[in-house]
Design an enzyme around this catalytic site. Structure first.
Site, PDB file in Angstrom:
ATOM      1  N   HIS A 156       0.835  -1.223   0.000  1.00  0.00           N
ATOM      2  CA  HIS A 156       0.000   0.000   0.000  1.00  0.00           C
ATOM      3  C   HIS A 156       0.865   1.268   0.000  1.00  0.00           C
ATOM      4  CE1 HIS A 156      -3.436  -2.601   1.239  1.00  0.00           C
ATOM      5  NE2 HIS A 156      -2.489  -3.227   1.917  1.00  0.00           N
ATOM      6  N   SER A 277      15.412  21.421 -16.352  1.00  0.00           N
ATOM      7  CA  SER A 277      14.242  22.259 -16.585  1.00  0.00           C
ATOM      8  C   SER A 277      14.711  23.552 -17.238  1.00  0.00           C
ATOM      9  CB  SER A 277      13.565  22.558 -15.248  1.00  0.00           C
ATOM     10  OG  SER A 277      12.811  23.742 -15.340  1.00  0.00           O
ATOM     11  N   LYS A 283      16.679  21.594 -11.129  1.00  0.00           N
ATOM     12  CA  LYS A 283      15.993  20.336 -11.414  1.00  0.00           C
ATOM     13  C   LYS A 283      16.780  19.338 -12.240  1.00  0.00           C
ATOM     14  CE  LYS A 283      11.959  19.640 -11.251  1.00  0.00           C
ATOM     15  NZ  LYS A 283      10.605  19.498 -11.783  1.00  0.00           N
ATOM     16  N   GLU A 290       9.914   8.342 -16.992  1.00  0.00           N
ATOM     17  CA  GLU A 290       8.588   8.960 -17.188  1.00  0.00           C
ATOM     18  C   GLU A 290       8.037   8.647 -18.577  1.00  0.00           C
ATOM     19  OE1 GLU A 290       8.055  13.121 -15.182  1.00  0.00           O
ATOM     20  OE2 GLU A 290      10.142  12.916 -15.781  1.00  0.00           O
TER      21      GLU A 290
END
Ligand code: ARG
Length: 471
Positions: A156, A277, A283, A290
């Protein structure tokens, strides 16, 4: 020369119809396989005395020349010639003259296209088993380097029980192992020859299908001519297996993305596999996992697309079936990209062992073990569960973890506790207590690694053998 099938027609094909029905823009991918199939077919026509051997030689030389021209990019495929089969045949006839028209004796584009796709997919399947093998090897190496790294295991997405990071990685080795096995199993169905089925009913010429099969390295031939030209199960099967592979990659992607977040900081992906970024200088984004996660959608889509195309199609060939190709090519390209990047990305990934340890020390994932300790002292598991639940609640209220409690504090919850629990609670002991086959104890994971290594050796041998067979 006008259209290869022009005899029955008195009018030109509408320009838009020509463009709408053509497949050459994408099936040119099958050029090599188309020529490979034609070479075997024409050899058989000669052997059977269906066409003179001199003509066979002329056609074969012509086909080799066409192949060279295609490889050198010298042929401009024409939409007017519809698909790769007719473009090649037309080029051949332009090159060697009318004798080239004998190539299509005893054959139809329906059994021809099916043959091309079988040839194409069997090569891809071997390449994918190889790519999966490379990814498994990269995961296995990381597992070996992390046999002493303890990390929270989750259910979970809540910390559940500590495990070896190696154990977690080996779970993916197992998944990709099943994926490779599925592809290997599908090979025998892909490696079945449709050629000789003609348009749908077979042919009046005394062809030898088994000879063509052996020339092309097919293990068997389709038993039923209608089935041979209508079957696209082998593509569906590939798309299903590809969907499962992408699903596995997508789960691993999700974990890598989570693990590289500031909240986890369990791993750091190499700069080579990340991007920055354009606005936020700090970043470092995990774009590769992804995108793999995102591209899983199109692979599922290609499976759904073809299932839907084939649904309710009457036997035998229908033009609808031309829609089988783009999704297959797209899936091949998408999955190649993902697997090619994943192996080196895993190999270069930095594992933050200290941070993982910190996470293990600051959680309750050792709670099951003191419940088991009380069970060992004779308390029924349900009662032990209740006692530990209360102990954990006390810890949360006191802002402490189990190892921070004094023996007196423990004893408030059960008289059965003694000083041995401090040993039981140590993450190493918690991990090594799970010494069952397939469990996370170091001894078990080491054995799992040894077993996986011998499995990988067998897969490598399979790849070497089948790469040769599939040429
Ligand atoms: N381009 C066609 C396809 O991919 C080849 C088979 C054409 N057969 C036919 N009867 N029109 O499906």
């Amino acid at each position: 020369m006008s259209k290869l099938w022009g005899g029955r027609f008195t009018k030109k094909t509408d320009q838009l119809v020509e463009e709408y029905t053509a497949s050459i823009t994408f099936d040119k991918e099958l050029a090599e396989e188309d020529i490979q199939g034609s070479l075997a077919h024409v050899t058989m026509l000669g052997k059977q005395g269906i066409i003179p051997l001199d003509d066979v030689d002329t056609i074969k030389e012509g086909l080799h020349r066409v192949m060279q021209k295609i490889k050198r990019g010298e042929i401009e495929f024409a939409v007017a010639d519809e698909d790769i089969h007719m473009n090649i045949e037309k080029t051949l006839i332009d090159d060697i003259g009318a004798v080239g028209g004998k190539l299509h004796t005893g054959r139809s584009r329906n059994d021809q296209v099916a043959t091309d796709m079988h040839l194409y997919l069997r090569k891809r399947v071997v390449e994918f088993v190889d790519l999966l093998h490379k990814l498994q090897s990269a995961l296995l190496e990381q597992a070996k380097a992390n046999l002493d790294t303890i990390v929270p295991g989750y259910t979970h997405l809540q910390r559940a029980q500590p495990i070896l990071f190696a154990h977690h990685l080996m779970a993916y080795v197992a998944m990709f192992g099943r994926d490779a096995e599925r592809l290997q199993d599908s090979y025998k169905r892909i490696n079945t020859l449709p050629l000789g089925a003609g348009a749908l009913a077979g042919t009046t010429f005394p062809i030898d299908r088994h000879f063509v099969a052996s020339q092309l390295g097919f293990d068997r031939v389709y038993e039923n001519s209608l089935d041979a030209v209508s079957d696209r199960d082998f593509i569906l099967e590939f798309l299903s297996h590809a969907s499962i592979i992408m699903m596995h990659l997508s789960r691993l992607s999700e974990e890598l993305i989570l693990w590289s977040s500031s909240e986890f900081r369990f791993v750091e992906l190499d700069d080579a596999f990340c991007t920055g970024s354009s606005i936020m200088p700090q970043k470092k984004n995990p774009d590769v996992p992804e995108l793999v996660r995102g591209k899983t959608g199109r692979v599922y889509g290609n499976l759904m697309g073809l299932l839907t195309v084939l649904k309710s199609l009457p036997l035998a060939y229908n033009k609808d079936m031309q829609e089988d190709k783009e999704g297959m090519f797209d899936t091949v390209k998408t999955m190649q990209g993902a697997l090619q990047l994943f192996a080196p990305m895993i190999a270069t990934m930095k594992v933050n062992k200290g941070r993982m340890r910190e996470a293990v020390n600051k959680d309750f994932s050792n709670a099951t073990d003191i419940a088991d300790f009380l069970v060992g002292k004779g308390l029924p598991f349900r009662q032990a569960h209740e006692v530990i639940g209360k102990t954990v609640l006390y810890c949360i209220e006191q802002n402490k973890f189990l190892l921070d409690l004094t023996l007196d504090e423990f004893k408030q919850f059960s008289k059965l506790f003694d000083e041995r629990i401090y040993d039981v609670l140590q993450p190493e002991n918690v991990v090594n207590a799970r010494n069952v086959y397939g469990g996370t104890a170091t001894a078990q994971v080491s054995e799992a690694i040894t077993r996986a290594e011998s499995g990988l050796e067998q897969t490598a041998a399979w790849v070497a053998e089948y790469a040769e067979r599939s040429k």
